[in-house]
Motif scaffolding. Structure first.
Motif, mmCIF file in Angstrom:
data_model
loop_
_atom_site.group_PDB
_atom_site.id
_atom_site.type_symbol
_atom_site.label_atom_id
_atom_site.label_comp_id
_atom_site.label_asym_id
_atom_site.label_seq_id
_atom_site.Cartn_x
_atom_site.Cartn_y
_atom_site.Cartn_z
ATOM 1 N N ILE A 151 -65.399 -47.135 38.421
ATOM 2 C CA ILE A 151 -64.542 -45.952 38.420
ATOM 3 C C ILE A 151 -64.020 -45.646 39.824
ATOM 4 N N PHE A 152 -64.522 -46.375 40.811
ATOM 5 C CA PHE A 152 -64.030 -46.272 42.183
ATOM 6 C C PHE A 152 -63.719 -47.683 42.673
ATOM 7 N N LEU A 153 -62.446 -47.952 42.938
ATOM 8 C CA LEU A 153 -62.032 -49.292 43.324
ATOM 9 C C LEU A 153 -61.726 -49.420 44.808
ATOM 10 N N ASP A 154 -61.509 -48.293 45.471
ATOM 11 C CA ASP A 154 -61.296 -48.340 46.914
ATOM 12 C C ASP A 154 -61.706 -47.005 47.520
ATOM 13 N N GLU A 155 -61.619 -46.911 48.834
ATOM 14 C CA GLU A 155 -62.054 -45.710 49.545
ATOM 15 C C GLU A 155 -61.275 -44.471 49.115
ATOM 16 N N LYS A 156 -59.977 -44.647 48.836
ATOM 17 C CA LYS A 156 -59.158 -43.512 48.430
ATOM 18 C C LYS A 156 -59.640 -42.909 47.118
ATOM 19 N N ASP A 157 -60.197 -43.738 46.227
ATOM 20 C CA ASP A 157 -60.734 -43.222 44.962
ATOM 21 C C ASP A 157 -61.946 -42.334 45.213
ATOM 22 N N TYR A 158 -62.820 -42.758 46.115
ATOM 23 C CA TYR A 158 -63.975 -41.930 46.455
ATOM 24 C C TYR A 158 -63.530 -40.600 47.049
ATOM 25 N N PHE A 159 -62.589 -40.666 47.983
ATOM 26 C CA PHE A 159 -62.085 -39.424 48.582
ATOM 27 C C PHE A 159 -61.476 -38.515 47.519
ATOM 28 N N ARG A 160 -60.725 -39.092 46.594
ATOM 29 C CA ARG A 160 -60.090 -38.285 45.560
ATOM 30 C C ARG A 160 -61.135 -37.600 44.683
ATOM 31 N N PHE A 161 -62.177 -38.327 44.303
ATOM 32 C CA PHE A 161 -63.199 -37.740 43.446
ATOM 33 C C PHE A 161 -63.916 -36.609 44.178
ATOM 34 N N ILE A 162 -64.203 -36.808 45.461
ATOM 35 C CA ILE A 162 -64.865 -35.748 46.227
ATOM 36 C C ILE A 162 -63.930 -34.562 46.406
ATOM 37 N N HIS A 163 -62.652 -34.819 46.600
ATOM 38 C CA HIS A 163 -61.659 -33.744 46.584
ATOM 39 C C HIS A 163 -61.756 -32.963 45.284
#
Length: 225
Positions: free
Chosen positions: A24-36
């Motif tokens: 469900i997280f493919l790159d760093e931006k996905d992690y940042f988005r989820f934490i956002h």
């Protein structure tokens, strides 16, 4: 029908994974988005700041919010997540998780040009019905990321403790850094409850160290999974 009924002022272990165990997280931006999204959707009001971004490790938006839950701790893994939440108002967990799941799925599907569900059914929730479970559960959640470094550590133990500690101290996608006094995403969590057990953040760091050094399977994975 969900079997558990979430009660206000109670703590819950919440977790879910990608459908078919997909990432469900493919790159760093996905992690940042989820934490956002953890920050933005934890609000009784509508989420208006869809372009919210983290800069200098802290959210910029400081407008008053009425939170649905307290996020005590979290850990994001490539294909699943774990939260320790305290419900702050009636149906707070259900509302928060619905907003989070819908919002992140819409982002993910648009980014990767896909359709359909992203998560494996309804999220799972377990009542933390004794105070003495809070600390071991937080350690269980924070130590999940060690699987990225060593997938077999739970069965075989820590092979290189110094390397493991360095990994945890540089891994951004959990609340562990904030719990040991390193500002990472401090606006997302409320770690006052965990910190109330210790004199300072170094106390929590030592607690997790002790957890990793002993056989964590004996602490009760059956309770937390």
């Amino acid at each position: 029908m969900r079997k558990i009924q979430f009660a206000t002022d109670h703590f819950y272990h919440i977790y879910n994974r990608g459908t078919d165990k997909r990432k469900i997280f493919l790159d760093e931006k996905d992690y940042f988005r989820f934490i956002h999204d953890l920050y933005e959707f934890n609000n009784k009001g509508p989420a208006l700041n869809v372009n919210f971004r983290f800069q200098n490790k802290t959210p910029l938006d400081k407008k008053p919010r009425k939170k649905l839950v307290d996020i005590i701790c979290f850990c994001l893994m490539p294909n699943h997540f774990h939260f320790l939440l305290k419900q702050l108002e009636e149906n707070g967990i259900a509302k928060f998780m619905q907003k989070l799941g819908t919002g992140y799925t819409m982002y993910f599907n648009q980014k990767y040009k896909r359709n359909g569900v992203l998560f494996q059914g309804k999220f799972k929730g377990i009542l933390v019905d004794k105070d003495e479970y809070l600390l071991p559960l937080s350690a269980y959640i924070h130590s999940n990321s060690v699987e990225i470094l060593d997938p077999s550590w739970k069965e075989k133990g820590i092979k290189d403790f110094q390397k493991t500690k360095e990994f945890l101290n540089n891994h951004r996608w959990s609340s562990y850094l904030d719990c040991i006094g390193i500002k990472n995403f401090p606006s997302v969590i409320n770690n006052d409850i965990l910190m109330s057990y210790f004199k300072d953040e170094r106390g929590y760091e030592k607690y997790l160290t002790d957890y990793l050094m002993r056989d964590s399977n004996n602490i009760g994975n059956i309770i937390f999974d």
